[in-house]
Design a protein around this motif. Structure first.
Motif, PDB file in Angstrom:
ATOM      1  N   GLN A  17       0.967  -1.121   0.302  1.00 26.05           N
ATOM      2  CA  GLN A  17      -0.113  -0.060   0.335  1.00 26.05           C
ATOM      3  C   GLN A  17       0.889   1.295  -0.307  1.00 26.05           C
ATOM      4  OE1 GLN A  17      -3.573  -0.296  -0.504  1.00 26.05           O
ATOM      5  NE2 GLN A  17      -3.251   2.502  -1.196  1.00 26.05           N
ATOM      6  N   GLU A  18       1.705   1.000   0.717  1.00 25.36           N
ATOM      7  CA  GLU A  18       2.810   2.217   1.197  1.00 25.36           C
ATOM      8  C   GLU A  18       3.390   2.903   0.041  1.00 25.36           C
ATOM      9  OE1 GLU A  18       4.184   2.231   5.717  1.00 25.36           O
ATOM     10  OE2 GLU A  18       5.328   1.410   4.067  1.00 25.36           O
ATOM     11  N   LEU A  19       4.094   1.514  -1.173  1.00 22.17           N
ATOM     12  CA  LEU A  19       3.934   1.987  -2.422  1.00 22.17           C
ATOM     13  C   LEU A  19       3.203   2.437  -3.407  1.00 22.17           C
ATOM     14  CD1 LEU A  19       6.420   1.969  -4.532  1.00 22.17           C
ATOM     15  CD2 LEU A  19       6.266  -1.096  -4.817  1.00 22.17           C
ATOM     16  N   ALA A  20       1.833   1.628  -3.605  1.00 21.07           N
ATOM     17  CA  ALA A  20       0.934   2.326  -4.561  1.00 21.07           C
ATOM     18  C   ALA A  20       1.059   3.465  -4.163  1.00 21.07           C
ATOM     19  CB  ALA A  20      -0.258   1.081  -4.146  1.00 21.07           C
ATOM     20  N   ASP A  21       0.621   4.620  -2.616  1.00 19.97           N
ATOM     21  CA  ASP A  21       0.095   5.451  -2.440  1.00 19.97           C
ATOM     22  C   ASP A  21       1.759   6.330  -3.072  1.00 19.97           C
ATOM     23  OD1 ASP A  21      -1.544   4.617  -0.916  1.00 19.97           O
ATOM     24  OD2 ASP A  21      -0.764   4.585   0.548  1.00 19.97           O
ATOM     25  N   LYS A  22       2.714   5.621  -3.153  1.00 27.26           N
ATOM     26  CA  LYS A  22       4.020   6.643  -3.734  1.00 27.26           C
ATOM     27  C   LYS A  22       4.057   6.635  -5.725  1.00 27.26           C
ATOM     28  CE  LYS A  22       7.162   5.754   0.024  1.00 27.26           C
ATOM     29  NZ  LYS A  22       7.613   7.090   0.451  1.00 27.26           N
ATOM     30  N   VAL A  23       3.571   5.727  -5.604  1.00 25.80           N
ATOM     31  CA  VAL A  23       2.902   5.945  -7.474  1.00 25.80           C
ATOM     32  C   VAL A  23       2.114   6.103  -7.903  1.00 25.80           C
ATOM     33  CG1 VAL A  23       5.326   4.731  -7.722  1.00 25.80           C
ATOM     34  CG2 VAL A  23       2.731   3.230  -7.879  1.00 25.80           C
ATOM     35  N   SER A  24       1.034   6.640  -7.117  1.00 27.47           N
ATOM     36  CA  SER A  24      -0.648   7.343  -7.044  1.00 27.47           C
ATOM     37  C   SER A  24      -1.523   5.529  -8.546  1.00 27.47           C
ATOM     38  CB  SER A  24      -0.758   7.818  -8.388  1.00 27.47           C
ATOM     39  OG  SER A  24       0.449   8.963  -7.329  1.00 27.47           O
ATOM     40  N   VAL A  25      -1.569   4.430  -7.911  1.00 28.45           N
ATOM     41  CA  VAL A  25      -2.079   2.993  -8.223  1.00 28.45           C
ATOM     42  C   VAL A  25      -2.247   2.492  -6.836  1.00 28.45           C
ATOM     43  CG1 VAL A  25      -0.274   3.155 -10.240  1.00 28.45           C
ATOM     44  CG2 VAL A  25       0.162   1.779  -8.018  1.00 28.45           C
ATOM     45  N   LYS A  37       2.603 -10.282 -13.769  1.00 30.55           N
ATOM     46  CA  LYS A  37       0.743 -10.633 -13.922  1.00 30.55           C
ATOM     47  C   LYS A  37       0.829  -9.630 -15.349  1.00 30.55           C
ATOM     48  CE  LYS A  37      -0.917 -14.325 -11.011  1.00 30.55           C
ATOM     49  NZ  LYS A  37      -1.776 -15.257 -11.899  1.00 30.55           N
ATOM     50  N   TYR A  38       1.356  -8.240 -14.684  1.00 24.61           N
ATOM     51  CA  TYR A  38       0.904  -7.251 -14.859  1.00 24.61           C
ATOM     52  C   TYR A  38       2.652  -6.105 -15.580  1.00 24.61           C
ATOM     53  CZ  TYR A  38      -0.528  -2.439 -15.220  1.00 24.61           C
ATOM     54  OH  TYR A  38      -0.143  -0.631 -15.588  1.00 24.61           O
ATOM     55  N   ASN A  39       2.624  -6.198 -16.415  1.00 26.28           N
ATOM     56  CA  ASN A  39       3.500  -5.157 -17.210  1.00 26.28           C
ATOM     57  C   ASN A  39       3.070  -3.727 -17.246  1.00 26.28           C
ATOM     58  OD1 ASN A  39       5.288  -7.650 -18.012  1.00 26.28           O
ATOM     59  ND2 ASN A  39       4.242  -7.617 -19.590  1.00 26.28           N
ATOM     60  N   PRO A  40       3.764  -2.834 -17.334  1.00 25.57           N
ATOM     61  CA  PRO A  40       3.591  -1.239 -16.541  1.00 25.57           C
ATOM     62  C   PRO A  40       3.866  -0.749 -17.608  1.00 25.57           C
ATOM     63  CG  PRO A  40       5.887  -1.801 -15.148  1.00 25.57           C
ATOM     64  CD  PRO A  40       5.037  -2.967 -15.960  1.00 25.57           C
ATOM     65  N   SER A  41       2.976   0.097 -17.592  1.00 19.71           N
ATOM     66  CA  SER A  41       3.431   1.521 -18.411  1.00 19.71           C
ATOM     67  C   SER A  41       4.590   2.426 -18.424  1.00 19.71           C
ATOM     68  CB  SER A  41       2.481   2.829 -17.892  1.00 19.71           C
ATOM     69  OG  SER A  41       2.073   3.320 -17.479  1.00 19.71           O
ATOM     70  N   LEU A  42       4.597   2.990 -19.442  1.00 16.34           N
ATOM     71  CA  LEU A  42       6.744   3.380 -19.341  1.00 16.34           C
ATOM     72  C   LEU A  42       6.661   4.023 -17.808  1.00 16.34           C
ATOM     73  CD1 LEU A  42       9.907   3.735 -20.553  1.00 16.34           C
ATOM     74  CD2 LEU A  42       8.454   5.704 -22.031  1.00 16.34           C
ATOM     75  N   VAL A  43       5.404   5.366 -17.659  1.00 14.25           N
ATOM     76  CA  VAL A  43       5.317   6.081 -16.864  1.00 14.25           C
ATOM     77  C   VAL A  43       4.955   5.331 -15.498  1.00 14.25           C
ATOM     78  CG1 VAL A  43       3.586   7.798 -15.389  1.00 14.25           C
ATOM     79  CG2 VAL A  43       3.526   7.744 -18.177  1.00 14.25           C
ATOM     80  N   LEU A  44       4.608   4.037 -15.356  1.00 14.19           N
ATOM     81  CA  LEU A  44       4.660   4.059 -13.903  1.00 14.19           C
ATOM     82  C   LEU A  44       5.801   3.175 -14.013  1.00 14.19           C
ATOM     83  CD1 LEU A  44       3.319   3.049 -11.249  1.00 14.19           C
ATOM     84  CD2 LEU A  44       2.135   0.877 -12.877  1.00 14.19           C
ATOM     85  N   ALA A  45       6.324   2.742 -15.000  1.00 13.71           N
ATOM     86  CA  ALA A  45       7.653   1.851 -14.172  1.00 13.71           C
ATOM     87  C   ALA A  45       8.359   2.944 -13.888  1.00 13.71           C
ATOM     88  CB  ALA A  45       8.324   0.815 -16.057  1.00 13.71           C
ATOM     89  N   SER A  50      12.223   5.338 -10.000  1.00  9.46           N
ATOM     90  CA  SER A  50      12.163   6.492  -8.716  1.00  9.46           C
ATOM     91  C   SER A  50      12.396   6.283  -7.390  1.00  9.46           C
ATOM     92  CB  SER A  50      11.337   7.646  -9.334  1.00  9.46           C
ATOM     93  OG  SER A  50      12.024   7.807 -10.901  1.00  9.46           O
ATOM     94  N   VAL A  51      11.160   4.932  -7.383  1.00  8.75           N
ATOM     95  CA  VAL A  51      11.359   5.669  -5.583  1.00  8.75           C
ATOM     96  C   VAL A  51      11.494   4.658  -4.867  1.00  8.75           C
ATOM     97  CG1 VAL A  51       9.949   3.866  -3.747  1.00  8.75           C
ATOM     98  CG2 VAL A  51       8.382   4.927  -5.372  1.00  8.75           C
ATOM     99  N   PHE A  52      12.834   3.505  -5.578  1.00  9.39           N
ATOM    100  CA  PHE A  52      14.066   3.148  -5.555  1.00  9.39           C
ATOM    101  C   PHE A  52      15.272   3.705  -5.380  1.00  9.39           C
ATOM    102  CE2 PHE A  52      10.227  -0.007  -5.555  1.00  9.39           C
ATOM    103  CZ  PHE A  52      10.122  -0.180  -4.284  1.00  9.39           C
ATOM    104  N   ASN A  53      15.871   4.602  -6.435  1.00  5.47           N
ATOM    105  CA  ASN A  53      16.802   5.425  -7.030  1.00  5.47           C
ATOM    106  C   ASN A  53      17.222   4.338  -7.908  1.00  5.47           C
ATOM    107  OD1 ASN A  53      16.397   7.757  -5.912  1.00  5.47           O
ATOM    108  ND2 ASN A  53      16.563   7.271  -4.245  1.00  5.47           N
ATOM    109  N   LEU A  54      15.853   4.176  -9.074  1.00  6.64           N
ATOM    110  CA  LEU A  54      16.655   3.007  -9.774  1.00  6.64           C
ATOM    111  C   LEU A  54      16.846   3.347 -11.305  1.00  6.64           C
ATOM    112  CD1 LEU A  54      17.034  -0.155  -7.654  1.00  6.64           C
ATOM    113  CD2 LEU A  54      18.502   0.651  -8.418  1.00  6.64           C
ATOM    114  N   SER A  55      17.014   2.419 -11.576  1.00  5.66           N
ATOM    115  CA  SER A  55      16.717   3.209 -13.616  1.00  5.66           C
ATOM    116  C   SER A  55      15.744   2.264 -13.870  1.00  5.66           C
ATOM    117  CB  SER A  55      18.139   2.871 -14.468  1.00  5.66           C
ATOM    118  OG  SER A  55      17.918   1.411 -14.844  1.00  5.66           O
ATOM    119  N   ILE A  56      14.799   2.380 -14.734  1.00  7.83           N
ATOM    120  CA  ILE A  56      13.891   1.215 -15.195  1.00  7.83           C
ATOM    121  C   ILE A  56      14.424   0.040 -15.418  1.00  7.83           C
ATOM    122  CG2 ILE A  56      12.555   0.652 -17.048  1.00  7.83           C
ATOM    123  CD1 ILE A  56      11.502   4.002 -17.096  1.00  7.83           C
ATOM    124  N   GLU A  57      15.886   0.398 -16.354  1.00  3.60           N
ATOM    125  CA  GLU A  57      16.665  -1.106 -16.342  1.00  3.60           C
ATOM    126  C   GLU A  57      16.707  -2.206 -15.377  1.00  3.60           C
ATOM    127  OE1 GLU A  57      17.509   1.637 -17.529  1.00  3.60           O
ATOM    128  OE2 GLU A  57      16.898   1.755 -20.236  1.00  3.60           O
TER     129      GLU A  57
END
Length: 67
Positions: A17-25, A37-45, A50-57
């Motif tokens: 829930q905390e992660l969901a709140d941080k990324v507005s999902v 089971k779900y591949n995120p959009s580029l924006v969500l990825a 960003s929450v973890f200070n990492l790159s998408i890759e």
């Protein structure tokens, strides 16, 4: 596409829930991501990485089988 969302979330002592709140999902979206089971959009990825200070890759791993 594989991802490290659950691993990173647990490492950062964050609830779904905390992660969901941080990324507005919803927490259901995070659960689906963690179960692969779900591949995120580029924006969500980007938001999740960003929450973890990492790159998408570093957060989402593209498999050749995903073509």
């Amino acid at each position: 596409m594989r991802n490290r969302v659950k691993e990173l979330r647990v490492e950062h002592r964050m609830t779904q829930q905390e992660l969901a709140d941080k990324v507005s999902v919803s927490s259901r979206t995070i659960i689906s991501l963690e179960k692969q089971k779900y591949n995120p959009s580029l924006v969500l990825a980007y938001k999740v990485a960003s929450v973890f200070n990492l790159s998408i890759e570093e957060t989402f791993i593209f498999d050749e089988d995903d073509k």
